[in-house]
Structure formats: structure tokens, C-alpha cells
Design a protein around this motif. Structure first.
Motif, short mmCIF file in Angstrom:
data_model
loop_
_atom_site.label_atom_id
_atom_site.label_comp_id
_atom_site.label_asym_id
_atom_site.label_seq_id
_atom_site.Cartn_x
_atom_site.Cartn_y
_atom_site.Cartn_z
N ALA A 29 0.83 -1.21 0.00
CA ALA A 29 0.00 0.00 0.00
C ALA A 29 0.86 1.25 0.00
CB ALA A 29 -0.94 -0.01 1.21
N LEU A 30 1.91 1.26 0.81
CA LEU A 30 2.80 2.41 0.87
C LEU A 30 3.51 2.61 -0.47
CD1 LEU A 30 4.14 4.69 2.38
CD2 LEU A 30 5.79 3.04 3.32
N ALA A 31 3.99 1.52 -1.08
CA ALA A 31 4.65 1.63 -2.37
C ALA A 31 3.70 2.18 -3.44
CB ALA A 31 5.20 0.27 -2.80
N GLN A 32 2.43 1.75 -3.38
CA GLN A 32 1.44 2.23 -4.34
C GLN A 32 1.20 3.72 -4.17
OE1 GLN A 32 -1.22 0.07 -6.74
NE2 GLN A 32 0.01 1.80 -7.37
N VAL A 33 1.10 4.17 -2.93
CA VAL A 33 0.90 5.59 -2.66
C VAL A 33 2.10 6.41 -3.14
CG1 VAL A 33 0.69 7.31 -0.83
CG2 VAL A 33 -0.71 5.24 -0.77
N CYS A 34 3.30 5.89 -2.92
CA CYS A 34 4.50 6.60 -3.39
C CYS A 34 4.49 6.75 -4.91
CB CYS A 34 5.76 5.86 -2.95
SG CYS A 34 6.11 6.00 -1.17
N MET A 35 3.94 5.76 -5.60
CA MET A 35 3.84 5.83 -7.05
C MET A 35 2.81 6.86 -7.49
SD MET A 35 1.98 4.91 -9.97
CE MET A 35 0.89 3.52 -9.57
N LEU A 36 1.69 6.96 -6.76
CA LEU A 36 0.60 7.84 -7.15
C LEU A 36 0.83 9.29 -6.73
CD1 LEU A 36 -2.45 5.56 -6.24
CD2 LEU A 36 -1.74 6.22 -8.54
N ALA A 37 1.53 9.50 -5.63
CA ALA A 37 1.67 10.85 -5.09
C ALA A 37 2.50 11.72 -6.03
CB ALA A 37 2.30 10.79 -3.70
N GLN A 83 11.48 1.24 8.24
CA GLN A 83 11.42 0.89 6.82
C GLN A 83 10.50 1.86 6.06
OE1 GLN A 83 9.95 -3.06 6.02
NE2 GLN A 83 10.08 -2.81 3.79
N ALA A 84 9.35 2.12 6.64
CA ALA A 84 8.40 3.02 5.99
C ALA A 84 8.94 4.44 5.90
CB ALA A 84 7.07 3.00 6.74
N ASN A 85 9.60 4.88 6.96
CA ASN A 85 10.15 6.24 6.98
C ASN A 85 11.18 6.43 5.88
OD1 ASN A 85 10.01 8.80 8.38
ND2 ASN A 85 12.10 8.40 9.09
N GLU A 86 12.02 5.42 5.66
CA GLU A 86 13.02 5.50 4.60
C GLU A 86 12.35 5.53 3.22
OE1 GLU A 86 16.29 6.05 4.91
OE2 GLU A 86 15.78 6.29 7.03
N MET A 87 11.31 4.73 3.03
CA MET A 87 10.59 4.74 1.76
C MET A 87 9.98 6.10 1.48
SD MET A 87 8.64 1.03 1.80
CE MET A 87 7.72 1.41 0.28
N ILE A 88 9.37 6.69 2.50
CA ILE A 88 8.71 7.99 2.33
C ILE A 88 9.74 9.08 2.05
CG2 ILE A 88 7.32 9.75 3.48
CD1 ILE A 88 5.95 7.45 5.01
N LYS A 89 10.82 9.08 2.81
CA LYS A 89 11.85 10.10 2.61
C LYS A 89 12.46 10.01 1.22
CE LYS A 89 13.41 11.16 7.31
NZ LYS A 89 14.57 11.18 8.23
N ALA A 90 12.66 8.78 0.73
CA ALA A 90 13.25 8.61 -0.59
C ALA A 90 12.33 9.16 -1.68
CB ALA A 90 13.52 7.13 -0.85
N HIS A 91 11.02 9.10 -1.44
CA HIS A 91 10.08 9.57 -2.46
C HIS A 91 9.81 11.05 -2.36
CE1 HIS A 91 6.75 9.48 -5.30
NE2 HIS A 91 6.08 10.23 -4.44
N THR A 92 9.66 11.57 -1.16
CA THR A 92 9.22 12.95 -0.97
C THR A 92 10.36 13.92 -0.69
OG1 THR A 92 8.85 12.62 1.41
CG2 THR A 92 7.00 12.14 -0.07
#
Length: 345
Positions: free
Chosen positions: A209-217, A242-251
Motif C-alpha cells: 500500500a505504501l509503495a502504491q501511494v508513493c507511485m501515485l503521489a 522501513q516506511a520512513n526511509e521509503m517515504i523520505k526517498a520519495h518525498t
């Protein structure tokens, strides 16, 4: 399931919105246009939009002209022209739009739409009202959407069967990531920043779900993670990191943390209720949830379309808009149209 292959990287992303003349479905249409325009110019696949309306011709003839099926579809044909112009102006890709209607008879018997797999007792089946079966048939056999946008209720807002409204049936049974638009909630305008809150746990589904949101945002959107548990143990910390790193990498966020933990207090409600409340506190525009835990046996969304009680509760009861993320779509080459569902996972 035999005959299934993963999508190619150049295959179009398919978006479908269900419309019925209600304000809720109008909001769903506005939402899909907004998300589509944000995707144009970001590279990757082309986009295709389908606008789907289903009605009973006999009942339709009793309605005022402006609520009749063909009138509704004509209106969305016009709206689709504007949507295509907005999309085409947002980037290099050109949007393909299809408007179609399907008919059904409300007096028909319920139709078998799903095979339920219980852990301890073999199989049983689920049947759905004709309108739900009609929509599922179109979605499965013709449209194959990656993303489905629905209003939180239809023009009547009434239950169509034992399992609830049309939207509630489709949230559970449709093999697509489902966006549920609430008629009472403001929708960010095209180009405005959006706040996504993603419910997280240690399941693969929540990370999907988090990966999908990162793709759509889009650039400027805010992505926040949320985890709820009785005690903040090592698993929670690992998920949050893990989630924090994914979010930081995207945003490229400079915040110390983009993931929040909420204590699940005894006697203060369920995890689902805590998630809905926390989403309000974080001022979410969209609350996003994974649809199932693949560790429980699901390999892809065509072999099991289960929806746990937390995801179902939040998608229906959250005050903000909701997104139920399903696994990536597979290309169907002759597999059974009956979804396989394992309740309670």
C-alpha cells in the motif's frame, strides 16, 4: 490459476470510475481526473480511463429524464472531453477515454460471484445482487482496471443486498485497487497538495500500500505512515524505520519522522477505530490500507481477493476518502471469473 502472466512494463495503466448521477459518483470522477493528470509526464505507462454506468431499463424509465441512464452517460461523455483536455495539457501522453453502460434486471436472482475458501471447511460461494454482478462482469471481462473509483454510496444510498451497498460489495470483491470517495469530504482541487495516511503493520500488504501511494503521489503531496499496537515493540520500530526511509526517498522530506505510532488502549476501541481517529488527527485526505496479508497464502490479487475486517471497516467508516490497495494486476488468459476469497485474513 493457470494462464496468468504478469503485466508488461509498457502496458497501459487502466483507470475506471463508476457513475450513477449522484454527487458521490461525481466526486469520484473528479478524483480520477486529478490523479490521472498528476501521472502524465512522469514517464512509464500510458493511461486509459473508462467511465462505467449500469442501470435497469425498466426502473430507469420511471425516473426523471435527468436521472435516466442515457442522460447520465451523455453528461459524462461531455465531462470526459474536458478530462482528456486537462490530461493532454498536463504532459506528453494522450488519454484514451471510453464511456460505456451496462444493463441488468433488478428482478433477477442473485448471481454467484465469489468462491470463499475457509481454513477449516473447504469451499462455499457468495452471491450478489444483479447490479453488483453486472458491474463485476464488466470489470473482470472487459475493463481489467488497475484502479477503480467509486462514490461512498450511490444515488439511493441504500443497501442492495445482505452485504451492503454497491460500493461495499465492490470494495471486497473487485480485483482492483479501490478509491472510495466520501460525498461529505472536500476533495483537493487539481494541483493542490494531498495528504495520504497509510496504515502500516508488519504484513507485506501494508508495504504494498505504501509503495502504491508513493507511485501515485505527486510532488508536494504529503505521505504519512501510521501504525497502531498495544506496545511499541521491535516489530513496530522495524516497520516504522522501513516506511520512513521509503517515504523520505520519495518525498525528499526533511522531517525527522513521517511515521507515527498510536497506542491501542484496552477498552478504547478496536485497531480500526484508532486508525480512523488518527487519520483525522493527521488531517488525511486519503486513508490508505493494504487489502490482505500475502504471508497468509495469497500470491497475487487474482488468486485471492480477501479483505480483512480492519481494511473493510476503515474504508467504510473513515471520515476521509479511502484507498484499499490490491496487488498488481495480472493479465488473464482464460482463468475463472469467480474470485477466490479467504475471509478473515
Amino acid at each position: 490459476m493457470s494462464g496468468l502472466t504478469h503485466r508488461g512494463s509498457q502496458e497501459a495503466m487502466k483507470w475506471t470510475v463508476l457513475v450513477d448521477g449522484s454527487a458521490a459518483s461525481g466526486r469520484a470522477f473528479d478524483a480520477v481526473v486529478s490523479f490521472l493528470c498528476a501521472q502524465n509526464g512522469r514517464g512509464g505507462n500510458k493511461d486509459e480511463l473508462s467511465v462505467l454506468h449500469a442501470f435497469d431499463p425498466k426502473e430507469d424509465a420511471k425516473k426523471p429524464y435527468y436521472l435516466q441512464g442515457q442522460r447520465i452517460l451523455n453528461a459524462y461523455n461531455t465531462s470526459s472531453i474536458r478530462a482528456r483536455r486537462q490530461y493532454d495539457g498536463a504532459g506528453p501522453q494522450k488519454l484514451k477515454v471510453t464511456c460505456l453502460h451496462k444493463t441488468f434486471s433488478s428482478t433477477d436472482e442473485p448471481v454467484q460471484v465469489a468462491r470463499l475458501e475457509y481454513f477449516d471447511s473447504g469451499h462455499s460461494t457468495e452471491s450478489a445482487p444483479p447490479i453488483v454482478a453486472c458491474l463485476l462482469n464488466a470489470l473482470h471481462h472487459e475493463l481489467h482496471p488497475d484502479f477503480l473509483f467509486v462514490g461512498s454510496h450511490g444515488s439511493g444510498g441504500e443497501k442492495v443486498g445482505a452485504m451492503g451497498t454497491v460500493s461495499e460489495y465492490l470494495i471486497r470483491l473487485c480485483n482492483a485497487t479501490v478509491f472510495i470517495l466520501k460525498h461529505w469530504r472536500r476533495l483537493p482541487k487539481l494541483g493542490e497538495p494531498v495528504t495520504f495516511v497509510v496504515a502500516l503493520d508488519d504484513s507485506p500488504a501494508s508495504m504494498k500500500a505504501l509503495a502504491q501511494v508513493c507511485m501515485l503521489a505527486k510532488s508536494g503531496d504529503e505521505i504519512l505512515g501510521l501504525t497502531v499496537s498495544r506496545h511499541q515493540g521491535p516489530k513496530d520500530v522495524a516497520v516504522m524505520d522501513q516506511a520512513n526511509e521509503m517515504i523520505k526517498a520519495h518525498t525528499q522530506s526533511n522531517a525527522k519522522t513521517n511515521v507515527f505510532w498510536r497506542e491501542l488502549k484496552m477498552g478504547a476501541g478496536t485497531a480500526a477505530e484508532h486508525i480512523c481517529q488518527a487519520a483525522e488527527e493527521l488531517e488525511a485526505d486519503f486513508l490508505c490500507l493494504g487489502s490482505f496479508n500475502t504471508a497468509h497464502g495469497a500470491k497475487d490479487r487474482d488468486t485471492m481477493t480477501s479483505l480483512g475486517s480492519t481494511a473493510l471497516y476503515c474504508s467504510v467508516n473513515a471520515k476521509c476518502h479511502a484507498v484499499v490497495v490490491k496487488p498488481p494486476r495480472l493479465v488473464d488468459h482464460g482463468s475463472s471469473p469467480i474470485a477466490s476469497i479467504r475471509p478473515g485474513s
